[in-house]
Structure formats: structure tokens, C-alpha cells
Design a protein around this motif. Structure first.
Motif, PDB file in Angstrom:
ATOM      1  N   HIS A  98       0.846  -1.184   0.000  1.00 52.35           N
ATOM      2  CA  HIS A  98       0.000   0.000   0.000  1.00 52.35           C
ATOM      3  C   HIS A  98       0.885   1.239   0.000  1.00 52.35           C
ATOM      4  O   HIS A  98       1.949   1.260   0.628  1.00 52.35           O
ATOM      5  N   HIS A  99       0.437   2.285  -0.700  1.00 52.10           N
ATOM      6  CA  HIS A  99       1.170   3.535  -0.725  1.00 52.10           C
ATOM      7  C   HIS A  99       0.852   4.351   0.528  1.00 52.10           C
ATOM      8  O   HIS A  99      -0.172   4.155   1.192  1.00 52.10           O
ATOM      9  N   LEU A 100       1.738   5.289   0.839  1.00 48.26           N
ATOM     10  CA  LEU A 100       1.449   6.296   1.855  1.00 48.26           C
ATOM     11  C   LEU A 100       0.440   7.292   1.293  1.00 48.26           C
ATOM     12  O   LEU A 100       0.578   7.762   0.171  1.00 48.26           O
ATOM     13  N   VAL A 101      -0.592   7.596   2.061  1.00 40.72           N
ATOM     14  CA  VAL A 101      -1.578   8.593   1.659  1.00 40.72           C
ATOM     15  C   VAL A 101      -1.621   9.651   2.749  1.00 40.72           C
ATOM     16  O   VAL A 101      -1.852   9.322   3.922  1.00 40.72           O
ATOM     17  N   TYR A 102      -1.372  10.898   2.385  1.00 43.79           N
ATOM     18  CA  TYR A 102      -1.437  11.947   3.388  1.00 43.79           C
ATOM     19  C   TYR A 102      -2.128  13.184   2.844  1.00 43.79           C
ATOM     20  O   TYR A 102      -2.244  13.364   1.618  1.00 43.79           O
ATOM     21  N   ALA A 103      -2.615  14.022   3.754  1.00 42.97           N
ATOM     22  CA  ALA A 103      -3.348  15.225   3.369  1.00 42.97           C
ATOM     23  C   ALA A 103      -3.051  16.339   4.356  1.00 42.97           C
ATOM     24  O   ALA A 103      -2.902  16.090   5.556  1.00 42.97           O
ATOM     25  N   ASP A 104      -2.971  17.550   3.833  1.00 45.47           N
ATOM     26  CA  ASP A 104      -2.902  18.748   4.659  1.00 45.47           C
ATOM     27  C   ASP A 104      -4.319  19.342   4.730  1.00 45.47           C
ATOM     28  O   ASP A 104      -5.013  19.431   3.702  1.00 45.47           O
ATOM     29  N   LEU A 105      -4.732  19.737   5.918  1.00 44.66           N
ATOM     30  CA  LEU A 105      -6.127  20.115   6.166  1.00 44.66           C
ATOM     31  C   LEU A 105      -6.242  21.546   6.655  1.00 44.66           C
ATOM     32  O   LEU A 105      -5.290  22.122   7.195  1.00 44.66           O
ATOM     33  N   ASP A 106      -7.437  22.086   6.465  1.00 41.43           N
ATOM     34  CA  ASP A 106      -7.789  23.389   7.018  1.00 41.43           C
ATOM     35  C   ASP A 106      -8.804  23.150   8.133  1.00 41.43           C
ATOM     36  O   ASP A 106      -9.999  23.073   7.877  1.00 41.43           O
ATOM     37  N   PRO A 107      -8.355  22.987   9.371  1.00 38.24           N
ATOM     38  CA  PRO A 107      -9.277  22.647  10.452  1.00 38.24           C
ATOM     39  C   PRO A 107     -10.345  23.718  10.694  1.00 38.24           C
ATOM     40  O   PRO A 107     -11.404  23.442  11.250  1.00 38.24           O
ATOM     41  N   ALA A 108     -10.065  24.957  10.289  1.00 38.77           N
ATOM     42  CA  ALA A 108     -11.038  26.030  10.530  1.00 38.77           C
ATOM     43  C   ALA A 108     -12.238  25.934   9.614  1.00 38.77           C
ATOM     44  O   ALA A 108     -13.254  26.577   9.853  1.00 38.77           O
TER      45      ALA A 108
END
Length: 278
Positions: free
Chosen positions: A268-278
Motif C-alpha cells: 500500500h502507498h502512503l496517503v497523506y493530506a494537509d487540512l484546514d481545520p477552521a
């Protein structure tokens, strides 16, 4: 000098110890991979990651830690984990990369075959969440029907991007068990629906337009902007067999950036995300 009989006995004892420890840490101290020059140098506070690390697989926990340290997410949801593997990964992250994580386990199986150990004290197998911030209200739920192997989800409350959020991590039944996954998703979705803000990480073992994922799509969006219902677009694949099985679902949170990174240390590949919690 030691006699030949003593040498043979010592060798046998070493071999026995290697068998008892199991397959979870081959060569960790010898073959640690260095980080690329553009690697992140500190935890990214609004970044989350999901990764099925593959088990049983003859992989180095030092290399797994180096993969994680390259992107340094605030929160990591990992599947197919052995407790001793996570302990090793966390130790390497701290000692070699200066990244300190708290850990919670969602163990659903005590497996000597998968996790080594000894018959009277087998290693725990299941999910784990690593978080740079402390975690509270941890729960682990085993699905009523796991399919061909026990499966479940875990959930914690922690901080992402400076805001409190409920984080789920799951691993659904294996492929060709659609009916089982449908029941599992209903259990998971019921828990997620209780929270206005939630992140759901995991290996769902289902492609985006699989009918069993409908309850999740009704509650949340995936961080892959090109991969949303009702008309599924060009979804970026997350496995070596060119399927998207791994998701970062968001409820009440906006995605900023999504990335899939192939790795030689898992199927499996690494899956990541940057988020805007606001």
C-alpha cells in the motif's frame, strides 16, 4: 577458545531467539534508510496520514520510520500493525529523526504467526494511531463480523492544526467480501455520524464506487478532490495492484492538499493530506 559443541549451542540459541522474535524487525539496526534532502524537519501540525504497512512482510521498522519522518504528519493511522512494530517505529522516529509521537492501539487479534513473540504471549495485531499531541477518549471496536479475519476500528480525540478533532482508523474485510464490508461500514458510519468534525483514516479494501462505501460518502468527503461521488473521477490509486483502497475521509473539515506516495516497504502507498481545520 570455545569448544565446537559450545559454539553450536550458542548458534542454536541465537537462531531460536530470532524465531521467537518473529518477522517484525529484520535488519532494523543495519539497513536504516537516510531521509531525502527535502524531507520535513518537524511535525506538520495540519497533516494526517494513513498507511497499511503490510503484514506479514519482511520489512525494516527503521525504514518504515524513515518513510513517515519524510512527511512528518501530526497524526498517522496505521493498519496491519503488530504492537512490537509500532514500538520500534516510534522509537526510531524519536531517536533518529527527533519526532515524538504518542500511540494508541486498536488490537483485534493476538497473532503469534503474524507478530512473532512466544505462544504464551503473542503480539497484538490490528490498528494503531500515532499523534504528536496527546490522545484522549480512546476506543477500540471489533466488528461483529470480520469476514475471513477479525477486523475493527479505533477512535481517539486529539489535536490537528491546533483544533480538537475525533480521529478514526479502520481496516475493513478483505477483497471479495462485499457483504461483510457493507455491514462494517454501517457500524463505522454510525459512530462517525455522532461527530460534527471527524477524520476517518483507513484501508477500506473497496474502490470508491463500491456500493458498500455509500454510507461513508453520505457523511464525508475524501481528500482526493478528483475522486468524489456521484460521478467518481480519476481517483489516484493507493496500492501496488492499481486500486484505490486507502482513504482520508473528512467530516466538517476542509482538505487543502492530497498526496499519494508509493513506497518499497509495503504493498500500500502512503496517503497523506494537509487540512484546514477552521
Amino acid at each position: 577458545m570455545l569448544g565446537r559443541g559450545t559454539q553450536l549451542l550458542a548458534g542454536a540459541l541465537v537462531l531460536a531467539c530470532m524465531v521467537l522474535v518473529g518477522p517484525s524487525a529484520p535488519g532494523d539496526t543495519l539497513f536504516a534508510r537516510s531521509l531525502p534532502v527535502d524531507a520535513v524537519r518537524d511535525v506538520v501540525p495540519n497533516r494526517v496520514m494513513t498507511w497499511n504497512i503490510c503484514n506479514p512482510c519482511e520489512e525494516s521498522n527503521a525504514d518504515r520510520a524513515a518513510e513517515i519522518a519524510t512527511y512528518a504528519p501530526q497524526v498517522i493511522g496505521m493498519q496491519e500493525t503488530c504492537v512490537r512494530d509500532i514500538e520500534g517505529i516510534r522509537d526510531y522516529l524519536k531517536r533518529r529523526h527527533g519526532l515524538v509521537y504518542h500511540v494508541k492501539y486498536g488490537t483485534v487479534l493476538q497473532s503469534w504467526g503474524r507478530c512473532g513473540g512466544v505462544p504464551w504471549s503473542p503480539g497484538g495485531f490490528g490498528q494503531a494511531i500515532l499523534s504528536a499531541a496527546p490522545m484522549t477518549d480512546s476506543v477500540g471496536v471489533e466488528y461483529p463480523d470480520g469476514g475471513s479475519e477479525d477486523r475493527g476500528y479505533m477512535a481517539v480525540t486529539t489535536m490537528v492544526g491546533g483544533r480538537q478533532v475525533r480521529v478514526f482508523n479502520t481496516h475493513l474485510a478483505q477483497r471479495r467480501q462485499e457483504a461483510v464490508r457493507a455491514k462494517q461500514v454501517r457500524v463505522l458510519a454510525t459512530a462517525v455520524a455522532r461527530h460534527e468534525r471527524a477524520i476517518v483514516l483507513g484501508d477500506f479494501n473497496a474502490v470508491p464506487d463500491a456500493p458498500e462505501l455509500s454510507p461513508m460518502w453520505a457523511l464525508a468527503v475524501d481528500t482526493d478532490a478528483q475522486c468524489q461521488p456521484p460521478s467518481i473521477g480519476e481517483c489516484e490509486v493507493t496500492t501496488d495492484w492499481h486500486s484505490k483502497f486507502d482513504y482520508v475521509f473528512l467530516r466538517g473539515i476542509t482538505p487543502l492538499r492530497h498526496r499519494v506516495q508509493s513506497t518499497g516497504h509495503s504493498d500500500h502507498h502512503l496517503v497523506y493530506a494537509d487540512l484546514d481545520p477552521a
